[in-house]
Design an enzyme around this catalytic site. Structure first.
Site, PDB file in Angstrom:
ATOM      1  N   GLY A 105       0.778  -1.237   0.000  1.00  0.00           N
ATOM      2  CA  GLY A 105       0.000   0.000   0.000  1.00  0.00           C
ATOM      3  C   GLY A 105       0.803   1.277   0.000  1.00  0.00           C
ATOM      4  O   GLY A 105       0.233   2.369  -0.093  1.00  0.00           O
ATOM      5  N   PRO A 165       4.683  -5.091  -0.719  1.00  0.00           N
ATOM      6  CA  PRO A 165       4.611  -3.900  -1.565  1.00  0.00           C
ATOM      7  C   PRO A 165       4.517  -4.274  -3.040  1.00  0.00           C
ATOM      8  O   PRO A 165       5.156  -5.230  -3.484  1.00  0.00           O
ATOM      9  CB  PRO A 165       5.944  -3.207  -1.280  1.00  0.00           C
ATOM     10  CG  PRO A 165       6.866  -4.340  -0.954  1.00  0.00           C
ATOM     11  CD  PRO A 165       6.046  -5.368  -0.249  1.00  0.00           C
ATOM     12  N   GLY A 166       3.727  -3.532  -3.786  1.00  0.00           N
ATOM     13  CA  GLY A 166       3.658  -3.727  -5.231  1.00  0.00           C
ATOM     14  C   GLY A 166       4.059  -2.435  -5.918  1.00  0.00           C
ATOM     15  O   GLY A 166       5.152  -2.271  -6.450  1.00  0.00           O
ATOM     16  N   ARG A 218      -5.936   3.053 -15.420  1.00  0.00           N
ATOM     17  CA  ARG A 218      -6.017   3.771 -14.147  1.00  0.00           C
ATOM     18  C   ARG A 218      -6.736   5.126 -14.247  1.00  0.00           C
ATOM     19  O   ARG A 218      -7.550   5.439 -13.384  1.00  0.00           O
ATOM     20  CB  ARG A 218      -4.637   3.922 -13.494  1.00  0.00           C
ATOM     21  CG  ARG A 218      -3.978   2.574 -13.184  1.00  0.00           C
ATOM     22  CD  ARG A 218      -2.709   2.715 -12.357  1.00  0.00           C
ATOM     23  NE  ARG A 218      -2.995   3.220 -11.027  1.00  0.00           N
ATOM     24  CZ  ARG A 218      -2.823   4.457 -10.629  1.00  0.00           C
ATOM     25  NH1 ARG A 218      -2.313   5.359 -11.438  1.00  0.00           N
ATOM     26  NH2 ARG A 218      -3.153   4.829  -9.420  1.00  0.00           N
ATOM     27  N   CYS A 250     -13.478   3.282 -28.371  1.00  0.00           N
ATOM     28  CA  CYS A 250     -14.817   3.831 -28.487  1.00  0.00           C
ATOM     29  C   CYS A 250     -15.501   3.923 -27.133  1.00  0.00           C
ATOM     30  O   CYS A 250     -16.469   3.209 -26.857  1.00  0.00           O
ATOM     31  CB  CYS A 250     -15.629   2.978 -29.449  1.00  0.00           C
ATOM     32  SG  CYS A 250     -14.760   2.799 -31.001  1.00  0.00           S
ATOM     33  N   TYR A 280       0.148  -1.642 -12.101  1.00  0.00           N
ATOM     34  CA  TYR A 280      -1.264  -1.643 -12.509  1.00  0.00           C
ATOM     35  C   TYR A 280      -1.420  -1.005 -13.896  1.00  0.00           C
ATOM     36  O   TYR A 280      -2.418  -0.363 -14.190  1.00  0.00           O
ATOM     37  CB  TYR A 280      -2.141  -0.958 -11.442  1.00  0.00           C
ATOM     38  CG  TYR A 280      -1.898  -1.560 -10.069  1.00  0.00           C
ATOM     39  CD1 TYR A 280      -2.394  -2.818  -9.760  1.00  0.00           C
ATOM     40  CD2 TYR A 280      -1.120  -0.910  -9.115  1.00  0.00           C
ATOM     41  CE1 TYR A 280      -2.127  -3.411  -8.526  1.00  0.00           C
ATOM     42  CE2 TYR A 280      -0.838  -1.495  -7.879  1.00  0.00           C
ATOM     43  CZ  TYR A 280      -1.352  -2.740  -7.600  1.00  0.00           C
ATOM     44  OH  TYR A 280      -1.079  -3.323  -6.392  1.00  0.00           O
TER      45      TYR A 280
HETATM   46  C1  LIG Z   1      -2.756  -5.324  -4.080  1.00  0.00           C
HETATM   47  C2  LIG Z   1      -2.231  -5.897  -2.816  1.00  0.00           C
HETATM   48  C3  LIG Z   1      -0.963  -5.553  -2.352  1.00  0.00           C
HETATM   49  C4  LIG Z   1      -0.074  -4.534  -3.033  1.00  0.00           C
HETATM   50  O1  LIG Z   1      -0.577  -3.251  -2.947  1.00  0.00           O
HETATM   51  P1  LIG Z   1       0.339  -2.002  -3.413  1.00  0.00           P
HETATM   52  O2  LIG Z   1      -0.512  -0.822  -3.158  1.00  0.00           O
HETATM   53  O3  LIG Z   1       0.646  -2.193  -4.846  1.00  0.00           O
HETATM   54  O4  LIG Z   1       1.560  -2.022  -2.568  1.00  0.00           O
HETATM   55  C5  LIG Z   1      -0.504  -6.174  -1.211  1.00  0.00           C
HETATM   56  N1  LIG Z   1      -1.257  -7.085  -0.547  1.00  0.00           N
HETATM   57  C6  LIG Z   1      -2.487  -7.427  -0.953  1.00  0.00           C
HETATM   58  C7  LIG Z   1      -3.249  -8.429  -0.197  1.00  0.00           C
HETATM   59  C8  LIG Z   1      -3.018  -6.853  -2.105  1.00  0.00           C
HETATM   60  O5  LIG Z   1      -4.244  -7.184  -2.498  1.00  0.00           O
END
Ligand SMILES: *Cc1c(COP(=O)(O)O)cnc(C)c1O
Length: 416
Positions: free
Chosen positions: A239, A274-275, A312, A341, A370
């Site tokens: 997050g 983290p993503g 997004r 479209c 994303y």
């Molecule tokens: C999507 C997700 C993440 C990663 O969230 P980021 O905002 O990209 O860091 C981590 N844990 C869970 C369970 C998720 O669904």
């Protein structure tokens, strides 16, 4: 910090001119910087080195095998949310005992495969799911492990579609019900409840919501201990926010300074997921200007990248900075729109955009997370190519789709 910077008026990715990549590989094109990708992972690992947190990169942010492999080679685990992501994780050689699996809707087949492969644990999101995992593990003659995903009911102060830790969201289990489940823990013969999990949302730019959620969970852990219920893991989710416009998100180090003392006090092994923080600013989407369309009310910059490449803006009203590959000082207010479209097919609205002309290229910044992973074939558009740059070397990490790819799994209907 990222490695997409202007040198002599030209945008570069590390040592390569982005315009050269656009000309060579075509557009729309996703470009990633290897150095930025590594740098973000390493920053986070360093910030949390005192507690040796296991960083399970969230595969859904960008699931390209090359990206997963870079991170797995650096020692990352992976956070998955489907059988398909488990397949990818195993394919890049991620050790099963570094894989954690969340999702409110895991199917029986997905659960069975994950148990058989021996993942570290499931992040369980409901009692029926826990019962299902227990039953499937029993059928397989295995004992598997789970962490209970807690819904801590905190406000993440982010877009409502990417907040996940309020009690009205579909994710996790409230503290009361989690407590009841933990009291019954010995009834699940084939499941060991080994930890707790939280993930309160995405693109969170301040530490306060994380601190609030972790405090709640840490108190809960102390309550459990006083009742003789001890755990091994605390998974604090992902997050962490990044810079898209003029946000000033907490750095990895500031985040760690705030939460490490709380985490240490639990005495548990810490996992994080983290993503966006790792991959978001490591990628851009390059698109070509097809037409400039002036209407009585507006100027539209029509580009060859659309909502199928980067959804997004359409989905969350998300802001992405848009820069010309060759610096132009004059700007004009315009909507940057794709060819699809749908009126929702835009990359920017009412934005001061460099005064580009037909055939020029634009870079949509911070598109690494994303971006491709949410892309689709809508309007029968081919999904874009992805390339990764390291210094002055470039590799294709996903070929541009072909029309044959588009119809690969389709069969004609035969009435008799
Ligand atoms: C999507 C997700 C993440 C990663 O969230 P980021 O905002 O990209 O860091 C981590 N844990 C869970 C369970 C998720 O669904």
């Amino acid at each position: 910090m990222h490695d997409f910077v202007y040198k002599n008026k030209n945008l570069f990715c590390e040592n390569i001119k982005v315009q050269d990549l656009a000309a060579r590989f075509g557009t729309p094109l996703h470009i990633y910087s290897y150095n930025t990708l590594m740098d973000h992972f390493i920053k986070l690992r360093k910030a949390f080195s005192a507690i040796q947190a296991l960083i399970c990169y969230s595969v859904k942010a960008n699931s390209n095998l090359a990206i997963l492999k870079v991170l797995v080679n650096l020692g990352a685990g992976l956070d998955i949310v489907s059988g398909g992501e488990l397949f990818r994780a195993l394919k890049v050689g991620c050790p099963a005992n570094k894989i954690v699996y969340a999702s409110v809707g895991k199917t029986e087949a997905e659960i069975a495969t994950a148990i058989t492969e021996g993942i570290l644990f499931f992040n369980v999101e409901s009692l029926p799911e826990l019962m299902s995992i227990d039953r499937i593990a029993c059928q397989l003659g295995k004992i598997t492990r789970v962490a209970i995903r807690i819904n801590p009911d905190v406000e993440a102060k982010t877009h409502k579609f990417i907040t996940t830790g309020k009690i009205t969201n579909k994710f996790g289990i409230d503290l009361n019900n989690a407590y009841k489940i933990l009291l019954l823990r010995n009834k699940f013969r084939n499941v060991k409840i080994c930890g707790l999990h939280i993930h309160i949302g995405s693109q969170i730019t301040e530490s306060a919501p994380f601190v609030a959620a972790i405090k709640k969970v840490a108190d809960f852990i102390r309550k459990l201990e006083s009742k003789g219920i001890s755990l091994e893991y605390l998974n604090i989710g992902g997050g962490l926010g990044i810079i898209y416009a003029n946000e000033a998100p907490q750095t990895a180090q500031v985040y760690a300074n705030e939460v490490v003392p709380l985490l240490k006090s639990t005495g548990l092994k810490i996992i994080m997921e983290p993503g966006r923080f790792i991959v978001g600013n490591a990628g851009i989407l390059v698109t070509k200007v097809l037409y400039i369309k002036n209407t009585p009310k507006k100027k539209f910059v029509i580009v060859d990248g659309g909502m199928n490449d980067l959804i997004r803006p359409a989905l969350y009203g998300a802001y992405h900075n848009i820069l010309p590959l060759r610096k132009i000082s004059k700007t004009e207010k315009a909507d940057v729109v794709g060819p699809i479209c749908e009126s929702g097919d835009f990359l920017a609205k009412e934005r001061l955009i460099a005064n580009v002309k037909e055939g020029d290229y634009l870079a949509v910044m911070s598109a690494g997370a994303y971006g491709f992973s949410m892309s689709s074939n809508y309007n029968s558009r081919l999904r874009a190519a992805e390339v990764m740059v390291s210094k002055n070397k470039v590799c294709v990490i996903r070929k541009r789709e072909t029309y044959a790819d588009l119809v690969r799994n389709e069969l004609l209907f035969k009435a008799k």
